[in-house]
Design a protein around this motif. Structure first.
Motif, short mmCIF file in Angstrom:
data_model
loop_
_atom_site.label_atom_id
_atom_site.label_comp_id
_atom_site.label_asym_id
_atom_site.label_seq_id
_atom_site.Cartn_x
_atom_site.Cartn_y
_atom_site.Cartn_z
N GLY A 158 61.71 50.00 34.52
CA GLY A 158 61.07 49.73 33.36
C GLY A 158 61.37 51.00 32.32
O GLY A 158 61.31 51.99 32.72
N LYS A 159 61.02 50.64 30.96
CA LYS A 159 61.08 51.87 30.26
C LYS A 159 60.24 51.95 29.01
O LYS A 159 59.71 50.77 28.52
N ARG A 160 59.76 52.94 28.99
CA ARG A 160 58.59 53.12 27.84
C ARG A 160 59.12 54.41 27.04
O ARG A 160 59.00 55.48 27.58
N LEU A 161 59.34 54.31 25.52
CA LEU A 161 59.88 55.21 24.95
C LEU A 161 61.22 56.03 25.59
O LEU A 161 62.07 55.22 25.65
N PHE A 162 61.12 57.33 25.62
CA PHE A 162 61.99 58.02 26.56
C PHE A 162 61.87 57.94 28.12
O PHE A 162 62.91 58.74 28.51
N PHE A 163 60.84 57.55 28.52
CA PHE A 163 60.62 57.69 29.95
C PHE A 163 61.13 56.31 30.88
O PHE A 163 61.03 55.33 30.28
N ILE A 164 61.79 56.54 32.06
CA ILE A 164 62.55 55.51 32.74
C ILE A 164 61.44 55.34 33.98
O ILE A 164 61.53 56.43 34.78
N TYR A 165 60.80 54.28 34.16
CA TYR A 165 60.38 54.07 35.67
C TYR A 165 61.35 53.66 36.52
O TYR A 165 62.02 52.31 36.43
N ASP A 166 61.42 54.17 37.72
CA ASP A 166 62.21 53.45 38.70
C ASP A 166 61.37 53.66 39.95
O ASP A 166 61.31 54.73 40.67
N ASP A 167 60.69 52.54 40.48
CA ASP A 167 59.91 52.22 41.87
C ASP A 167 60.79 51.85 42.78
O ASP A 167 61.55 50.97 42.62
N VAL A 168 60.67 52.16 44.08
CA VAL A 168 61.38 51.58 45.06
C VAL A 168 60.51 50.94 46.22
O VAL A 168 59.48 51.72 46.41
N ILE A 169 60.67 50.10 46.68
CA ILE A 169 59.81 49.43 47.91
C ILE A 169 61.06 48.89 48.89
O ILE A 169 61.92 48.11 48.57
N GLU A 170 60.78 49.61 50.19
CA GLU A 170 61.85 49.37 51.22
C GLU A 170 61.51 47.77 51.80
O GLU A 170 60.15 47.51 51.71
N TYR A 171 62.30 47.12 52.04
CA TYR A 171 62.08 45.85 52.92
C TYR A 171 61.23 45.94 53.93
O TYR A 171 60.48 45.20 54.23
N SER A 172 61.32 47.05 54.80
CA SER A 172 60.92 47.36 56.09
C SER A 172 59.48 47.85 55.93
O SER A 172 58.59 47.63 56.86
N ASP A 173 59.18 48.08 54.84
CA ASP A 173 57.48 48.45 54.38
C ASP A 173 56.80 47.13 53.98
O ASP A 173 55.47 47.25 53.61
N ILE A 174 57.32 45.95 53.79
CA ILE A 174 56.88 44.70 53.30
C ILE A 174 56.33 43.87 54.36
O ILE A 174 56.86 43.46 55.47
N TYR A 175 54.90 43.65 54.40
CA TYR A 175 54.25 42.91 55.45
C TYR A 175 54.36 41.45 55.09
O TYR A 175 54.69 40.36 55.99
N LYS A 176 53.90 40.96 53.87
CA LYS A 176 53.98 39.74 53.40
C LYS A 176 54.28 39.49 51.96
O LYS A 176 54.04 40.51 51.22
#
Length: 119
Positions: free
Chosen positions: A55-73
């Motif tokens: 996501g992007k807001r003004l000059f800041f870029i959000y980059d979040d990562v979720i590993e598939y191995s960390d997902i329960y449901k």
């Protein structure tokens, strides 16, 4: 180039070698950051190695990562103002709300297929 395409290009800058986009949805991503619920607009991208939010807001870029191995449901619900995907992870839970993408069921099936896998 529309907003989702621009965000996909920004996200690709952080991809690992051999990581490819399988599907994506756009909407509002909700996660807990520093014990506060945050909601940011952008794209949630399913790659062949992990889930990424960009996501992007003004000059800041959000980059979040979720590993598939960390997902329960994973759950998909239909709501009045768009679909919602709930991701229950080891560290925290995530929501992608107000999804209006037509590919949401394909995206959901990809997450279900890859969840719990290690790469």
């Amino acid at each position: 180039m529309d907003k989702a395409a621009k965000l996909l290009e920004l996200a690709k800058d952080n991809f690992e070698e051999g990581e490819e986009v399988l599907s994506y949805v756009d909407g509002a991503f909700q996660a807990t950051v520093k014990n506060r619920n945050t909601m940011r607009t952008g794209v949630l991208i399913a790659t062949n190695k992990k889930l990424r939010f960009c996501g992007k807001r003004l000059f800041f870029i959000y980059d979040d990562v979720i590993e598939y191995s960390d997902i329960y449901k994973v759950e998909l619900t239909k709501e009045k103002f768009g679909d919602t995907i709930f991701i229950d992870g080891k560290k925290q839970s995530y929501f992608m709300r107000f999804i209006i993408s037509k590919e949401v069921s394909n995206f959901f099936n990809i997450i279900k297929e890859y969840k719990g896998k290690r790469f």
